[in-house]
Design a protein around this motif. Structure first.
Motif, PDB file in Angstrom:
ATOM      1  N   MET A   1      50.281 -17.585   1.949  1.00 24.06           N
ATOM      2  CA  MET A   1      48.701 -18.112   1.987  1.00 24.06           C
ATOM      3  C   MET A   1      48.246 -17.342   1.177  1.00 24.06           C
ATOM      4  N   SER A   2      47.832 -15.635   1.978  1.00 25.08           N
ATOM      5  CA  SER A   2      47.525 -14.181   2.145  1.00 25.08           C
ATOM      6  C   SER A   2      47.750 -14.167   0.112  1.00 25.08           C
ATOM      7  N   GLU A   3      48.376 -14.568  -0.054  1.00 25.26           N
ATOM      8  CA  GLU A   3      48.412 -14.897  -2.216  1.00 25.26           C
ATOM      9  C   GLU A   3      47.528 -15.648  -2.573  1.00 25.26           C
ATOM     10  N   HIS A   4      47.779 -17.072  -2.583  1.00 23.97           N
ATOM     11  CA  HIS A   4      46.504 -18.324  -3.203  1.00 23.97           C
ATOM     12  C   HIS A   4      45.598 -18.168  -2.795  1.00 23.97           C
ATOM     13  N   GLY A   5      44.643 -17.469  -1.390  1.00 17.18           N
ATOM     14  CA  GLY A   5      44.326 -18.425  -0.480  1.00 17.18           C
ATOM     15  C   GLY A   5      43.867 -20.034  -0.189  1.00 17.18           C
ATOM     16  N   GLY A   8      41.531 -23.550  -3.614  1.00 19.48           N
ATOM     17  CA  GLY A   8      42.586 -24.350  -3.483  1.00 19.48           C
ATOM     18  C   GLY A   8      42.138 -25.344  -2.330  1.00 19.48           C
ATOM     19  N   VAL A   9      43.481 -26.422  -2.529  1.00 16.57           N
ATOM     20  CA  VAL A   9      43.687 -27.126  -1.015  1.00 16.57           C
ATOM     21  C   VAL A   9      45.290 -26.863  -0.890  1.00 16.57           C
ATOM     22  N   PRO A  10      45.217 -26.126   0.295  1.00 20.07           N
ATOM     23  CA  PRO A  10      46.884 -25.696   0.929  1.00 20.07           C
ATOM     24  C   PRO A  10      47.494 -26.827   0.534  1.00 20.07           C
ATOM     25  N   THR A  11      48.742 -26.357   0.277  1.00 21.45           N
ATOM     26  CA  THR A  11      50.113 -27.938   0.394  1.00 21.45           C
ATOM     27  C   THR A  11      50.572 -27.763   1.816  1.00 21.45           C
ATOM     28  N   ALA A  12      51.085 -29.059   1.853  1.00 19.61           N
ATOM     29  CA  ALA A  12      51.774 -28.215   3.299  1.00 19.61           C
ATOM     30  C   ALA A  12      53.021 -27.852   3.254  1.00 19.61           C
ATOM     31  N   ALA A  13      54.196 -27.429   1.895  1.00 19.06           N
ATOM     32  CA  ALA A  13      55.210 -27.022   1.703  1.00 19.06           C
ATOM     33  C   ALA A  13      54.029 -25.487   1.895  1.00 19.06           C
ATOM     34  N   GLU A  14      52.718 -24.716   1.651  1.00 19.95           N
ATOM     35  CA  GLU A  14      52.814 -23.584   1.799  1.00 19.95           C
ATOM     36  C   GLU A  14      52.610 -23.333   3.259  1.00 19.95           C
ATOM     37  N   VAL A  15      51.890 -24.009   3.801  1.00 21.72           N
ATOM     38  CA  VAL A  15      51.674 -23.849   5.106  1.00 21.72           C
ATOM     39  C   VAL A  15      52.423 -24.072   6.110  1.00 21.72           C
ATOM     40  N   LEU A 114      43.486 -19.999   9.069  1.00 21.78           N
ATOM     41  CA  LEU A 114      44.785 -20.808   8.980  1.00 21.78           C
ATOM     42  C   LEU A 114      45.828 -20.924  10.033  1.00 21.78           C
ATOM     43  N   LEU A 115      44.412 -21.876  11.097  1.00 20.94           N
ATOM     44  CA  LEU A 115      44.931 -22.311  12.693  1.00 20.94           C
ATOM     45  C   LEU A 115      46.023 -22.777  13.012  1.00 20.94           C
ATOM     46  N   VAL A 116      46.213 -22.562  14.521  1.00 18.15           N
ATOM     47  CA  VAL A 116      47.036 -23.554  14.873  1.00 18.15           C
ATOM     48  C   VAL A 116      46.503 -23.087  16.398  1.00 18.15           C
ATOM     49  N   ILE A 117      47.024 -25.038  16.745  1.00 14.00           N
ATOM     50  CA  ILE A 117      46.569 -25.072  17.821  1.00 14.00           C
ATOM     51  C   ILE A 117      47.422 -26.198  18.879  1.00 14.00           C
ATOM     52  N   GLU A 118      47.610 -25.861  20.193  1.00 16.44           N
ATOM     53  CA  GLU A 118      48.375 -26.336  21.061  1.00 16.44           C
ATOM     54  C   GLU A 118      48.055 -28.276  20.566  1.00 16.44           C
ATOM     55  N   ALA A 119      48.656 -29.335  20.654  1.00 14.60           N
ATOM     56  CA  ALA A 119      48.091 -30.659  20.032  1.00 14.60           C
ATOM     57  C   ALA A 119      48.284 -31.368  21.633  1.00 14.60           C
TER      58      ALA A 119
END
Length: 358
Positions: A1-5, A8-15, A114-119
């Motif tokens: 992720m840090s390479e492409h920033g 654009g819209v990040p893809t699910a695969a990148e995330v 990019l942020l991850v939180i509890e569901a």
């Protein structure tokens, strides 16, 4: 992720690749997109797809957020994606003050927003959806429950405002940036000023007032659409406030006005709920004023009017009101912005309109 920033819209695969590398998700895990937002890509990850240690602490799974540079609105609306860093800091701050009122931050990307939180449990629902679509007479729309949610939110917001007045102690990202201007005052106040010239000068003044303030940490999106609530009948009320992308050091009037305006819009959209929602509004105000004196009545009224007008004629408009209802809301907004009315009078007008449609 840090390479492409995030230009654009990040893809699910990148995330997914980043989350696997961070040790959160199994290599064959799945990201399920969540719909409804205009400012972010959002995915949910089921607990079964988490690595064992993470799953034990997050039994309902995780939610991943990646901000968009261009928001999904009919009119062009762009904003710096660094707001993702601000959101993470704000949620952590709110979590320390009121742990049960926000989701816990699980992971933050070291370079990208990019942020991850509890569901939340899947039985929890968005409060806005309940107000707009739940059947009249259902437990979700009971007056006592609506008032309890209003009280909880008013008390929570007052705590956030009062206990973050030492702005020097807040992280730098919350004390800097142009999130308020790009996400609120420009697309709301200034855009609406062009569409409604009768109140244009005052809207511009209110925008400057918000931009100059340095009172406390402001959430910036304190709205029913960002509230998740547990099912009625639970032993205790559960409610989370989400989406702190607009968090900034500023004027607490924005938060109380934002909530008040959106509650009024719901009452106009569903006249049969006007009485119950007015009680919820009063419960919110009473709870807030019990713990905070940071916003006086005049400013509460005028800033609520500004948000009401913006949701009708600004860049980001509500989509659930009829043309007649929009005209009604705009007329009430103009009264408030001009200093010719109060919120109590606005809600009296909402009640009279509701009685005519009964």
């Amino acid at each position: 992720m840090s390479e492409h920033g995030f230009d654009g819209v990040p893809t699910a695969a990148e995330v997914l690749s980043d989350l696997v590398e961070a040790g959160l998700v199994r290599a064959k895990g799945q990201l399920a997109p969540l719909a409804g937002g205009v400012s972010c890509e959002v995915w949910r990850i089921d607990a079964v797809d988490l690595v064992e240690e993470v799953r034990q602490r997050n039994t309902h799974g995780l939610v991943v957020k990646a901000p968009l540079a261009t928001l999904r609105t009919p009119s062009l609306w762009q904003a710096d994606t660094s707001r993702g860093f601000a959101e993470a800091e704000a949620l952590e701050c709110y979590g320390r003050l009121t742990p049960s009122s926000v989701p816990r931050v699980v992971w933050r990307h070291p370079q990208a927003p990019l942020l991850v939180i509890e569901a939340a449990p899947r039985t929890w629902q968005e409060w806005r959806e309940q107000m707009l679509h739940a059947e009249i007479g259902s437990p979700e729309l009971g007056s006592a429950r609506l008032c309890a949610i209003g009280t909880h939110l008013g008390s929570t917001l007052a705590t956030w405002h009062v206990r973050t007045r030492d702005i020097a102690a807040l992280p730098e990202v919350l004390r800097s940036g142009d999130r308020l201007r790009t996400l609120r005052t420009d697309p709301f106040h200034r855009a609406t000023a062009l569409e409604v010239p009768m109140i244009g000068p005052r809207l511009r003044e209110l925008a400057i007032e918000l931009e100059r303030a340095q009172t406390c940490l402001v959430h910036g999106d304190f709205s029913p659409k960002n509230v998740l609530v547990n099912p009625p009948g639970a032993q205790a009320l559960g409610a989370w406030m989400l989406d702190a992308e607009v968090a900034h050091v500023g004027d607490p009037a924005l938060d109380v006005a934002y909530f008040s305006a959106h509650l009024a819009c719901k009452a106009v959209a569903r006249p049969e709920l006007a009485g119950s929602l007015n009680l919820a509004r009063q419960a919110f105000e009473e709870a807030y004023r019990t713990e905070s004196s940071l916003v006086d009545a005049r400013r509460w009224n005028e800033h609520t009017g500004a948000i009401l007008a913006a949701r009708i004629r600004g860049v980001s408009r509500v989509t659930y009101l009829s043309p007649e209802a929009e005209s009604f809301v705009l007329a009430e907004a103009c009264q408030l912005v001009g200093g010719h009315g109060t919120l109590d009078e606005t809600w009296d007008s909402i009640a009279r309109r509701a009685s005519r449609s009964a």
